[in-house]
Enzyme design. Sequence first.
Site, PDB file in Angstrom:
ATOM      1  N   LYS A  69      -1.798 -38.891  71.406  1.00  0.00           N
ATOM      2  CA  LYS A  69      -3.005 -39.153  72.190  1.00  0.00           C
ATOM      3  C   LYS A  69      -4.228 -39.035  71.291  1.00  0.00           C
ATOM      4  O   LYS A  69      -4.547 -37.952  70.796  1.00  0.00           O
ATOM      5  CB  LYS A  69      -3.116 -38.202  73.379  1.00  0.00           C
ATOM      6  CG  LYS A  69      -4.301 -38.523  74.278  1.00  0.00           C
ATOM      7  CD  LYS A  69      -4.207 -37.830  75.627  1.00  0.00           C
ATOM      8  CE  LYS A  69      -4.689 -36.396  75.562  1.00  0.00           C
ATOM      9  NZ  LYS A  69      -4.785 -35.799  76.914  1.00  0.00           N
ATOM     10  N   ILE A 103       0.872 -47.388  73.942  1.00  0.00           N
ATOM     11  CA  ILE A 103       1.699 -47.354  75.155  1.00  0.00           C
ATOM     12  C   ILE A 103       0.909 -46.922  76.377  1.00  0.00           C
ATOM     13  O   ILE A 103       1.460 -46.811  77.474  1.00  0.00           O
ATOM     14  CB  ILE A 103       2.915 -46.416  74.972  1.00  0.00           C
ATOM     15  CG1 ILE A 103       2.461 -44.995  74.612  1.00  0.00           C
ATOM     16  CG2 ILE A 103       3.880 -46.977  73.933  1.00  0.00           C
ATOM     17  CD1 ILE A 103       3.596 -43.984  74.584  1.00  0.00           C
ATOM     18  N   ASP A 113      -6.699 -32.038  88.031  1.00  0.00           N
ATOM     19  CA  ASP A 113      -6.567 -33.498  87.982  1.00  0.00           C
ATOM     20  C   ASP A 113      -5.116 -33.917  88.242  1.00  0.00           C
ATOM     21  O   ASP A 113      -4.551 -34.744  87.522  1.00  0.00           O
ATOM     22  CB  ASP A 113      -7.049 -34.041  86.639  1.00  0.00           C
ATOM     23  CG  ASP A 113      -7.397 -35.527  86.698  1.00  0.00           C
ATOM     24  OD1 ASP A 113      -7.625 -36.052  87.808  1.00  0.00           O
ATOM     25  OD2 ASP A 113      -7.455 -36.163  85.640  1.00  0.00           O
ATOM     26  N   GLY A 142      -8.989 -42.022  75.872  1.00  0.00           N
ATOM     27  CA  GLY A 142      -8.750 -42.910  74.745  1.00  0.00           C
ATOM     28  C   GLY A 142      -7.394 -43.574  74.904  1.00  0.00           C
ATOM     29  O   GLY A 142      -6.994 -43.915  76.017  1.00  0.00           O
ATOM     30  N   LYS A 143      -6.654 -43.750  73.804  1.00  0.00           N
ATOM     31  CA  LYS A 143      -5.368 -44.435  73.840  1.00  0.00           C
ATOM     32  C   LYS A 143      -4.230 -43.510  73.407  1.00  0.00           C
ATOM     33  O   LYS A 143      -4.439 -42.528  72.698  1.00  0.00           O
ATOM     34  CB  LYS A 143      -5.405 -45.667  72.930  1.00  0.00           C
ATOM     35  CG  LYS A 143      -6.364 -46.761  73.393  1.00  0.00           C
ATOM     36  CD  LYS A 143      -6.295 -47.980  72.476  1.00  0.00           C
ATOM     37  CE  LYS A 143      -7.197 -49.096  72.978  1.00  0.00           C
ATOM     38  NZ  LYS A 143      -7.135 -50.299  72.093  1.00  0.00           N
ATOM     39  N   VAL A 144      -3.015 -43.872  73.850  1.00  0.00           N
ATOM     40  CA  VAL A 144      -1.803 -43.149  73.464  1.00  0.00           C
ATOM     41  C   VAL A 144      -0.905 -44.104  72.685  1.00  0.00           C
ATOM     42  O   VAL A 144      -0.688 -45.254  73.103  1.00  0.00           O
ATOM     43  CB  VAL A 144      -1.043 -42.615  74.692  1.00  0.00           C
ATOM     44  CG1 VAL A 144       0.232 -41.893  74.256  1.00  0.00           C
ATOM     45  CG2 VAL A 144      -1.919 -41.678  75.505  1.00  0.00           C
TER      46      VAL A 144
END
Length: 392
Positions: A56, A30, A151, A36-38
Amino acid sequence: MAHLDHFQHLKIQLQVINSATNNFAEENCIGKGGFGKVYLGKFVDGSKGEMLVAWKRLNPEFGQGDSEFWKEIMMLSFYRHENIISLIGYCDDQNEKIIAYEYASKRSLDLHLDTNDLTWIRRLNICIGAARGLEYLHAPSETQLRVLHRDIKSSNILLDDNWNAKISDFGLSKFGPANHILSYLITNKVGTRGYCDPLYEELGFLTKESDVYSFGVVLFEVLCGRLCFGNNKRRPLLGLVRQSYEKNLVNEIVHDSIKEEIEPESLKVFTEIAYQCLNKKREERPSMTQMVEALELAVKCQVKVIRAFNLKKKSLLTSTKPYVILKLTQSSLQCAKKTSVKDKATPEWNEEFDLYVENLDVQCLHICLLNATSRIDDLKVMRSVLAAGKDN
């Protein structure tokens, strides 16, 4: 790493995550970023039952490793607030580093900036929620250190089913002393270009005001309905904002979907506090507490105020210990009020009250008269009555 024993109760086995994400199937992905990716997947929590969770999965090739991984777990374990994303657990097995968060179904704020999903009131409420989360991080309890996020950006503000804002991504954050009005850290420069405080970018001086600057950038993204970056077709947002503000032409850069609905005073309050965040002198930037107060004022300037209502229904008010509940039919604001009716020989209810109303043309006011055991009557006061009472 004996101190990590403190987090063992949060550990989730890799096989559980593999099952939840179908072995990290691409159709379950998603989102992705600098970590990286979730992935989305179901998880059964012992106390909460089955829930959707965002997993995550850190990719070490992207530059984040043990330090950022454990820092985020520590931060989210110790600092819990309704406007900070909740930690569900983590996995540190077989060279996999995975963090499980509550799932924010509306995903990140940046995806909604240039859409019609967000009315001006909804945009303000999202900003207030994010501001409250930052306020908590900057002014924690006496037993905690201040957290400097480093951030803050619209893609790190997540939104749940009800559009409540949740600050996320603490992998780059730093602890700082909380007992000084002005304190700074000298540290390596990290963050996202376009959102970073110029003083921090140039000299490496990190302060809580660095987060305030970044938040000011987000506020103007919310107002203008676009990200801060420039491209071949349009200039960077901050240059446009500074030029428009100094020429008193901010209304020209407001996103088209909300331009017609913004009350001038609400826009004025919002832009003034947002522009203060971008001040080059950090000591002239507002605190997050001041930000929350100003944004709440912008909401009050936007909505209409209904004052004073007189209800006399003696046949109904003779009931035992009656009370009245007022509620607007359609509103994202807190718009309910409960008030008692004095039990007299000739009782009546005549009280002044304030209700902040958005979208006056579609509102109705419900007045419910009840006692301790049952509903006595349900009166529906139509829009014409509301309009008559407006701003009295």
